[in-house]
Each structure stands twice: as structure tokens, then as C-alpha cells.
Design a protein around this motif. Structure first.
Motif, PDB file in Angstrom:
ATOM      1  N   GLU A  41     -34.679 -11.051  23.400  1.00 28.32           N
ATOM      2  CA  GLU A  41     -36.133 -10.925  23.457  1.00 28.32           C
ATOM      3  C   GLU A  41     -36.719 -11.916  24.467  1.00 28.32           C
ATOM      4  N   ALA A  42     -36.207 -13.135  24.470  1.00 24.25           N
ATOM      5  CA  ALA A  42     -36.669 -14.139  25.439  1.00 24.25           C
ATOM      6  C   ALA A  42     -36.408 -13.655  26.864  1.00 24.25           C
ATOM      7  N   ASN A  43     -35.235 -13.080  27.077  1.00 19.85           N
ATOM      8  CA  ASN A  43     -34.893 -12.563  28.392  1.00 19.85           C
ATOM      9  C   ASN A  43     -35.879 -11.458  28.801  1.00 19.85           C
ATOM     10  N   SER A  44     -36.253 -10.627  27.857  1.00 22.48           N
ATOM     11  CA  SER A  44     -37.214  -9.559  28.141  1.00 22.48           C
ATOM     12  C   SER A  44     -38.583 -10.117  28.496  1.00 22.48           C
ATOM     13  N   CYS A 121     -45.799 -16.659  30.995  1.00 18.19           N
ATOM     14  CA  CYS A 121     -44.824 -17.751  30.934  1.00 18.19           C
ATOM     15  C   CYS A 121     -44.925 -18.485  29.599  1.00 18.19           C
ATOM     16  N   HIS A 122     -46.138 -18.652  29.095  1.00 20.76           N
ATOM     17  CA  HIS A 122     -46.313 -19.278  27.782  1.00 20.76           C
ATOM     18  C   HIS A 122     -45.700 -18.412  26.675  1.00 20.76           C
ATOM     19  N   VAL A 123     -45.844 -17.098  26.779  1.00 18.58           N
ATOM     20  CA  VAL A 123     -45.217 -16.215  25.787  1.00 18.58           C
ATOM     21  C   VAL A 123     -43.699 -16.380  25.854  1.00 18.58           C
ATOM     22  N   ALA A 124     -43.150 -16.395  27.057  1.00 18.82           N
ATOM     23  CA  ALA A 124     -41.699 -16.585  27.216  1.00 18.82           C
ATOM     24  C   ALA A 124     -41.273 -17.921  26.606  1.00 18.82           C
ATOM     25  N   ARG A 125     -42.054 -18.963  26.834  1.00 17.35           N
ATOM     26  CA  ARG A 125     -41.750 -20.292  26.280  1.00 17.35           C
ATOM     27  C   ARG A 125     -41.676 -20.254  24.758  1.00 17.35           C
ATOM     28  N   THR A 126     -42.626 -19.582  24.123  1.00 16.14           N
ATOM     29  CA  THR A 126     -42.638 -19.574  22.658  1.00 16.14           C
ATOM     30  C   THR A 126     -41.494 -18.734  22.093  1.00 16.14           C
ATOM     31  N   VAL A 127     -41.119 -17.673  22.794  1.00 20.10           N
ATOM     32  CA  VAL A 127     -39.985 -16.865  22.333  1.00 20.10           C
ATOM     33  C   VAL A 127     -38.686 -17.653  22.514  1.00 20.10           C
ATOM     34  N   VAL A 128     -38.565 -18.404  23.606  1.00 19.33           N
ATOM     35  CA  VAL A 128     -37.384 -19.259  23.787  1.00 19.33           C
ATOM     36  C   VAL A 128     -37.330 -20.309  22.682  1.00 19.33           C
ATOM     37  N   ARG A 129     -38.459 -20.874  22.297  1.00 19.84           N
ATOM     38  CA  ARG A 129     -38.468 -21.844  21.186  1.00 19.84           C
ATOM     39  C   ARG A 129     -37.964 -21.185  19.898  1.00 19.84           C
ATOM     40  N   ARG A 130     -38.371 -19.936  19.677  1.00 15.91           N
ATOM     41  CA  ARG A 130     -37.891 -19.236  18.478  1.00 15.91           C
ATOM     42  C   ARG A 130     -36.392 -18.974  18.585  1.00 15.91           C
ATOM     43  N   ASP A 157     -38.886 -26.239  27.756  1.00 14.33           N
ATOM     44  CA  ASP A 157     -39.614 -27.286  28.484  1.00 14.33           C
ATOM     45  C   ASP A 157     -39.912 -26.834  29.911  1.00 14.33           C
ATOM     46  N   LEU A 158     -38.918 -26.246  30.560  1.00 15.97           N
ATOM     47  CA  LEU A 158     -39.108 -25.777  31.928  1.00 15.97           C
ATOM     48  C   LEU A 158     -40.184 -24.693  31.985  1.00 15.97           C
ATOM     49  N   LEU A 159     -40.177 -23.776  31.035  1.00 15.72           N
ATOM     50  CA  LEU A 159     -41.191 -22.720  31.027  1.00 15.72           C
ATOM     51  C   LEU A 159     -42.586 -23.289  30.814  1.00 15.72           C
ATOM     52  N   PHE A 160     -42.711 -24.360  30.042  1.00 13.56           N
ATOM     53  CA  PHE A 160     -44.010 -25.021  29.879  1.00 13.56           C
ATOM     54  C   PHE A 160     -44.488 -25.557  31.225  1.00 13.56           C
ATOM     55  N   VAL A 161     -43.590 -26.248  31.925  1.00 12.95           N
ATOM     56  CA  VAL A 161     -43.942 -26.802  33.235  1.00 12.95           C
ATOM     57  C   VAL A 161     -44.259 -25.679  34.222  1.00 12.95           C
ATOM     58  N   LEU A 162     -43.454 -24.616  34.219  1.00 12.00           N
ATOM     59  CA  LEU A 162     -43.723 -23.495  35.119  1.00 12.00           C
ATOM     60  C   LEU A 162     -45.054 -22.819  34.798  1.00 12.00           C
ATOM     61  N   ALA A 163     -45.428 -22.756  33.530  1.00 13.41           N
ATOM     62  CA  ALA A 163     -46.736 -22.189  33.162  1.00 13.41           C
ATOM     63  C   ALA A 163     -47.853 -23.023  33.783  1.00 13.41           C
ATOM     64  N   ARG A 164     -47.689 -24.338  33.771  1.00 10.60           N
ATOM     65  CA  ARG A 164     -48.685 -25.209  34.410  1.00 10.60           C
ATOM     66  C   ARG A 164     -48.740 -24.950  35.915  1.00 10.60           C
ATOM     67  N   VAL A 165     -47.577 -24.826  36.538  1.00 10.45           N
ATOM     68  CA  VAL A 165     -47.513 -24.551  37.980  1.00 10.45           C
ATOM     69  C   VAL A 165     -48.173 -23.210  38.278  1.00 10.45           C
ATOM     70  N   LEU A 166     -47.867 -22.197  37.484  1.00 11.02           N
ATOM     71  CA  LEU A 166     -48.413 -20.857  37.715  1.00 11.02           C
ATOM     72  C   LEU A 166     -49.920 -20.812  37.488  1.00 11.02           C
ATOM     73  N   ALA A 167     -50.423 -21.576  36.529  1.00  8.18           N
ATOM     74  CA  ALA A 167     -51.870 -21.630  36.287  1.00  8.18           C
ATOM     75  C   ALA A 167     -52.580 -22.201  37.514  1.00  8.18           C
ATOM     76  N   ARG A 168     -51.996 -23.204  38.117  1.00  3.43           N
ATOM     77  CA  ARG A 168     -52.577 -23.801  39.320  1.00  3.43           C
ATOM     78  C   ARG A 168     -52.430 -22.860  40.511  1.00  3.43           C
ATOM     79  N   HIS A 169     -51.277 -22.204  40.609  1.00  6.20           N
ATOM     80  CA  HIS A 169     -51.017 -21.282  41.722  1.00  6.20           C
ATOM     81  C   HIS A 169     -52.013 -20.120  41.712  1.00  6.20           C
TER      82      HIS A 169
END
Length: 186
Positions: A41-44, A121-130, A157-169
Motif C-alpha cells: 500500500e505504501a508503494n502504491s 507525500c504526506h499520505v505516503a509518509r503516514t502509510v509508511v509509518r503504518r 522521515d525522508l517522506l516528511f522532508v520531501l513533503a516540505r521540499v515539495l510544498a516549497r517547490h
């Protein structure tokens, strides 16, 4: 290479069981199936993120991560199999440091959002946490090497950081949690 599927339905799971990679059968509600199913699911969710507008360097990184998650799912599906190693975790940490170095320090919590790609990216982060929690639960009942758990922890952790990068991008910026928005009740 394992067997290729020529027929999608087999009816062997109609009794609520499924086959593991080693040929053994377990209940579809087993901790092992929950762990590798949540990795899938995380991969999806990362695939959904890749359907959005993301910079090429992040696209390449996420595609590599998708392959590693497929390997990790295989490790969890085949008891005793090893697919994720310390070098995979080290590479995630290198990417984490690279992308985090360009970000300002967080002084407040941020809310999931910040544009389409960042929200995905935040959704992916939360699914990876699960997936991490499910893998920890599996490890309490059966033997699981520490690398899959460490990998999932770093990946979230990386997905959290990437979400921040993507929000700025995207130009949307990060959504800061306003903890003082509520007035105290009398």
C-alpha cells in the motif's frame, strides 16, 4: 525469477488463506500479510505521488524507493529471506541529509498539505509509518531482521522532508499548525 502469473484468480484464497513466498499458507489476516500488504500500500501511495508534478531528482529517488519497497515486501513475504541491507538505509539517510540541509529549521508543527504533491507525500509518509508499525508487530511474534524496520523508519522521515521540499517547490508553502487559534474556555 519466480513464477509469472498467467491467471490472476486461483480460488486458493477463497478460504481466507494466502500463500507466502516460501509456499506455506497463512490466514489473510496474519501479522505477516498485514506487514507486507501495508508495504505494498505504501508503494502504491508513492506511485500516486509520482503521478503529480515532482522535480526530476525526487522522481528518480522515489522510483528507486518503489523498487526497494517491492524488495522489502518480498523479504516480509518469504520468512528468512533478506533483501534490504544496511547500505539501503545509509542511502536513505544521505538523501535525508541532502534534502533537509536546504530547509529552514522547523519551529512549529506543520499540517499535511502544501499543494498536491506535498499532500500526496504526506499520505505516503503516514502509510509508511503504518507499515513500520505492522512490521514491528510482526517482529514481536516472528523473526524479522532489523533492517526492514529501520528502512521504514528512515523512509517515513525522508517522506516528511520531501513533503516540505515539495510544498516549497509548488509555491504553496508549508501549512503551519496554529496551536493558539482556540481561546481557552471559561
Amino acid at each position: 525469477m519466480g513464477n509469472r502469473l498467467s491467471k490472476i484468480y486461483t480460488r486458493t484464497g477463497d478460504d481466507g488463506s494466502t500463500g507466502l513466498g516460501d509456499g506455506s499458507r497463512v490466514g489473510k489476516d496474519s501479522a505477516r500479510v498485514a506487514a507486507y500488504g501495508t508495504v505494498d500500500e505504501a508503494n502504491s501511495t508513492i506511485g500516486l505521488l509520482l503521478a503529480a508534478d515532482v522535480p526530476d531528482d525526487i522522481r528518480e529517488l522515489l522510483t528507486t524507493i518503489q523498487h526497494q519497497l517491492f524488495d522489502l515486501g518480498g523479504e516480509l513475504c518469504i520468512p528468512g529471506h533478506a533483501a534490504i541491507d544496511d547500505a539501503d538505509i545509509d542511502r536513505l539517510e544521505q538523501h535525508l541529509d541532502h534534502y533537509n540541509d536546504a530547509l529552514p529549521p522547523l519551529k512549529e508543527f506543520i499540517l499535511p498539505g502544501g499543494g498536491d504533491a506535498a499532500a500526496r507525500c504526506h499520505v505516503a509518509r503516514t502509510v509508511v509509518r503504518r507499515a513500520e508499525r505492522e512490521t514491528v508487530a510482526l517482529a514481536r511474534a516472528e523473526t524479522v531482521r532489523p533492517q526492514p524496520i529501520r528502512y521504514l523508519n528512515r523512509l517515513s522521515d525522508l517522506l516528511f522532508v520531501l513533503a516540505r521540499v515539495l510544498a516549497r517547490h509548488s509555491g504553496h508553502g508549508e501549512v503551519i499548525w496554529q496551536h493558539e487559534r482556540r481561546k481557552p474556555r471559561a
